[in-house]
Design a protein around this motif. Sequence first.
Motif, mmCIF file in Angstrom:
data_model
loop_
_atom_site.group_PDB
_atom_site.id
_atom_site.type_symbol
_atom_site.label_atom_id
_atom_site.label_comp_id
_atom_site.label_asym_id
_atom_site.label_seq_id
_atom_site.Cartn_x
_atom_site.Cartn_y
_atom_site.Cartn_z
ATOM 1 N N MET A 115 7.412 4.283 -6.577
ATOM 2 C CA MET A 115 7.119 2.900 -6.247
ATOM 3 C C MET A 115 6.464 2.262 -7.468
ATOM 4 S SD MET A 115 5.010 1.274 -3.036
ATOM 5 C CE MET A 115 3.347 1.317 -3.702
ATOM 6 N N VAL A 116 7.048 1.151 -7.930
ATOM 7 C CA VAL A 116 6.633 0.550 -9.193
ATOM 8 C C VAL A 116 5.838 -0.732 -8.965
ATOM 9 C CG1 VAL A 116 7.466 -0.428 -11.364
ATOM 10 C CG2 VAL A 116 8.620 1.531 -10.367
ATOM 11 N N TYR A 117 4.799 -0.902 -9.759
ATOM 12 C CA TYR A 117 4.004 -2.126 -9.695
ATOM 13 C C TYR A 117 4.741 -3.271 -10.376
ATOM 14 C CZ TYR A 117 0.487 -5.572 -10.977
ATOM 15 O OH TYR A 117 -0.198 -6.750 -11.159
ATOM 16 N N ASP A 118 4.921 -4.350 -9.642
ATOM 17 C CA ASP A 118 5.464 -5.591 -10.198
ATOM 18 C C ASP A 118 4.742 -6.729 -9.487
ATOM 19 O OD1 ASP A 118 6.929 -7.866 -10.919
ATOM 20 O OD2 ASP A 118 8.772 -6.723 -11.158
ATOM 21 N N PRO A 119 3.886 -7.474 -10.188
ATOM 22 C CA PRO A 119 3.047 -8.483 -9.525
ATOM 23 C C PRO A 119 3.823 -9.577 -8.812
ATOM 24 C CG PRO A 119 3.010 -8.758 -11.924
ATOM 25 C CD PRO A 119 3.687 -7.460 -11.648
ATOM 26 N N ILE A 120 5.083 -9.782 -9.198
ATOM 27 C CA ILE A 120 5.873 -10.844 -8.576
ATOM 28 C C ILE A 120 6.565 -10.345 -7.302
ATOM 29 C CG2 ILE A 120 7.785 -12.465 -8.955
ATOM 30 C CD1 ILE A 120 7.098 -12.533 -11.855
ATOM 31 N N VAL A 121 6.713 -9.031 -7.188
ATOM 32 C CA VAL A 121 7.416 -8.444 -6.040
ATOM 33 C C VAL A 121 6.418 -8.097 -4.939
ATOM 34 C CG1 VAL A 121 8.950 -6.591 -5.282
ATOM 35 C CG2 VAL A 121 9.091 -7.446 -7.623
ATOM 36 N N PRO A 122 6.671 -8.509 -3.685
ATOM 37 C CA PRO A 122 5.779 -8.118 -2.584
ATOM 38 C C PRO A 122 5.696 -6.593 -2.481
ATOM 39 C CG PRO A 122 7.349 -9.789 -1.870
ATOM 40 C CD PRO A 122 7.791 -9.344 -3.228
ATOM 41 N N LYS A 123 4.510 -6.084 -2.194
ATOM 42 C CA LYS A 123 4.307 -4.643 -2.157
ATOM 43 C C LYS A 123 5.254 -3.954 -1.183
ATOM 44 C CE LYS A 123 0.821 -1.126 -1.179
ATOM 45 N NZ LYS A 123 -0.596 -0.855 -0.853
ATOM 46 N N PRO A 179 -4.742 9.253 -14.994
ATOM 47 C CA PRO A 179 -5.758 9.370 -13.933
ATOM 48 C C PRO A 179 -5.884 8.029 -13.234
ATOM 49 C CG PRO A 179 -6.809 9.170 -16.085
ATOM 50 C CD PRO A 179 -5.330 9.292 -16.342
ATOM 51 N N VAL A 180 -6.265 8.046 -11.969
ATOM 52 C CA VAL A 180 -6.396 6.805 -11.207
ATOM 53 C C VAL A 180 -7.380 5.854 -11.882
ATOM 54 C CG1 VAL A 180 -7.130 5.827 -8.994
ATOM 55 C CG2 VAL A 180 -5.790 7.940 -9.040
ATOM 56 N N SER A 181 -8.410 6.409 -12.516
ATOM 57 C CA SER A 181 -9.448 5.586 -13.146
ATOM 58 C C SER A 181 -8.903 4.735 -14.294
ATOM 59 C CB SER A 181 -10.576 6.476 -13.669
ATOM 60 O OG SER A 181 -10.081 7.420 -14.605
ATOM 61 N N ALA A 182 -7.722 5.081 -14.807
ATOM 62 C CA ALA A 182 -7.143 4.328 -15.926
ATOM 63 C C ALA A 182 -6.417 3.062 -15.464
ATOM 64 C CB ALA A 182 -6.169 5.223 -16.696
ATOM 65 N N LEU A 183 -6.235 2.909 -14.142
ATOM 66 C CA LEU A 183 -5.497 1.753 -13.632
ATOM 67 C C LEU A 183 -6.398 0.534 -13.481
ATOM 68 C CD1 LEU A 183 -3.374 3.338 -10.748
ATOM 69 C CD2 LEU A 183 -2.554 2.649 -13.003
ATOM 70 N N PRO A 184 -5.920 -0.653 -13.894
ATOM 71 C CA PRO A 184 -6.649 -1.889 -13.586
ATOM 72 C C PRO A 184 -6.728 -2.066 -12.069
ATOM 73 C CG PRO A 184 -4.954 -2.266 -15.245
ATOM 74 C CD PRO A 184 -4.728 -0.895 -14.708
ATOM 75 N N GLU A 185 -7.730 -2.788 -11.601
ATOM 76 C CA GLU A 185 -7.983 -2.900 -10.168
ATOM 77 C C GLU A 185 -6.798 -3.478 -9.404
ATOM 78 O OE1 GLU A 185 -11.271 -4.795 -7.038
ATOM 79 O OE2 GLU A 185 -11.499 -5.061 -9.208
ATOM 80 N N ASN A 186 -6.128 -4.497 -9.973
ATOM 81 C CA ASN A 186 -5.005 -5.113 -9.260
ATOM 82 C C ASN A 186 -3.843 -4.145 -9.078
ATOM 83 O OD1 ASN A 186 -4.635 -5.224 -12.086
ATOM 84 N ND2 ASN A 186 -3.142 -6.866 -11.920
ATOM 85 N N ILE A 187 -3.601 -3.302 -10.077
ATOM 86 C CA ILE A 187 -2.522 -2.317 -9.977
ATOM 87 C C ILE A 187 -2.906 -1.204 -9.004
ATOM 88 C CG2 ILE A 187 -1.124 -0.639 -11.255
ATOM 89 C CD1 ILE A 187 -1.375 -2.371 -13.707
ATOM 90 N N MET A 188 -4.170 -0.817 -9.026
ATOM 91 C CA MET A 188 -4.637 0.245 -8.126
ATOM 92 C C MET A 188 -4.494 -0.186 -6.664
ATOM 93 S SD MET A 188 -8.151 2.467 -8.282
ATOM 94 C CE MET A 188 -9.257 1.143 -7.802
ATOM 95 N N LYS A 189 -4.837 -1.441 -6.358
ATOM 96 C CA LYS A 189 -4.707 -1.939 -4.993
ATOM 97 C C LYS A 189 -3.246 -1.971 -4.555
ATOM 98 C CE LYS A 189 -8.902 -4.757 -4.710
ATOM 99 N NZ LYS A 189 -9.449 -6.136 -4.569
ATOM 100 N N TYR A 190 -2.366 -2.319 -5.469
ATOM 101 C CA TYR A 190 -0.937 -2.418 -5.163
ATOM 102 C C TYR A 190 -0.345 -1.041 -4.895
ATOM 103 C CZ TYR A 190 3.912 -4.131 -5.902
ATOM 104 O OH TYR A 190 5.238 -4.468 -5.763
ATOM 105 N N LEU A 191 -0.655 -0.073 -5.756
ATOM 106 C CA LEU A 191 -0.061 1.271 -5.636
ATOM 107 C C LEU A 191 -0.776 2.126 -4.592
ATOM 108 C CD1 LEU A 191 0.572 2.133 -9.409
ATOM 109 C CD2 LEU A 191 2.211 1.250 -7.730
ATOM 110 N N SER A 192 -2.028 1.795 -4.293
ATOM 111 C CA SER A 192 -2.822 2.529 -3.291
ATOM 112 C C SER A 192 -2.803 4.044 -3.515
ATOM 113 C CB SER A 192 -2.311 2.223 -1.874
ATOM 114 O OG SER A 192 -2.380 0.854 -1.588
ATOM 115 N N PRO A 193 -3.261 4.519 -4.665
ATOM 116 C CA PRO A 193 -3.294 5.974 -4.885
ATOM 117 C C PRO A 193 -4.195 6.657 -3.883
ATOM 118 C CG PRO A 193 -4.555 4.806 -6.570
ATOM 119 C CD PRO A 193 -3.829 3.772 -5.802
#
Length: 418
Positions: free
Chosen positions: A365-373, A393-407
Amino acid sequence: MNKNTKVSVDHIQVGNFIRLPVSWKDHPFLFSSFKVKSQSQIELIKSLGIKDVIFDSERSDTDLLNTPNQASITSTDIKSDVSQLKDQMEAYKQAQIESQKKLRRSLKKTEQQFDRSLAMMRSTVSKLGSRPLNSVNDAKDMISNMTSMLMSSDDLVLHLMSDVKPGDLIYHHSMNVSVMCMMLAKGLKWEREEIELVGLGALFHDVGKLKIPSNILNKQVPLSTPEKNLLKQHPLMSLNFLKLADTFPEPAKAMIANHHEFLDGSGYPKGLKADKLDKFSQLITVVNEYDDLCNGTKLSKSKTPYASLGLIYKNYQEKLNPEYVGKLIKTIGVYPPGSIIELSSGQFGIVMSVNLNKILFPQIMVYDPIVPKEQAPIIDLEKEEISIVRCLPVSALPENIMKYLSPRERISYGIGNA
């Protein structure tokens, strides 16, 4: 020029990495950000009425055109090519959306089965003291059903499950180890009886921890030496749980006692070496160590599935059976479900599933800010000519990407049909 610059479509060429400034639904491309592969793609963008795009210089193989290419789409052949390309891309995009829906349905079905198995395990463990015969028979039935599914299908998918609920850590861990032990045993071509045996032993291997005070299990600071020593007795405590269960198989008891023993004698509780450890004990130790590394304990921090596999492969050569370590990697893939990865396209994603017949091409599952999760596209690494650059590592993800991917904070796996 800045990294991301708004430019006219007339200045882009093949090899440029661009982002389309329109809704994901308003174009036929699978992603809103991509590297231009052909002139036909550029003509297609123009045909959509898009005048400007965002140019990413760092991800581009080529520079922008100095002289704008303002050729219009007038040729009948070019119009036909662009129209055909658009139709093909829209069909592919729709197919990927349907594939995502199918994946979500499979995930949900597997999740429901996983939850039912957890509930059954809780019930089974709760009956160990008062009705041990019923408890073991229930567990045998559950393992038999799981084995039947494993044996009856050659097209299975390993799915990432939802996060663990408080109070379920031991049950999740036991289910994880049981499922993966059975998968490896099948891959090693063990007999059905042996697959069920290793699954049953793994299911009960950590029940002894239920006898350890919660203030020790949940302690947030390093344990004292007496506390460590008590924790190291949990394999023997698990056996004590099963004393009244006459129908529990003896070979499974050995693997419960030995699931923290290493081939070089550095394990616990008895420091046994390879010649004293049967194949069931050696298999569960590999899987148990992997799951402990992924999910951590109060004595160690959790690691990504990718990092856990790498650590086992590099640092446990004297401790773990190398054949079983190799089979683990070949079974769940180099990038197991739960891995956070960066792609050669510059995008971030999370591995959701691995088809056990196609471990080199996990479903991401890929992060794309324009595409609905809920519509996030599935990457087909082979078809898209995109590769995994690295695991993060999860800690390397920006907050917006982390929320989208939900690791997941803790990694749990369930098996479903492809």
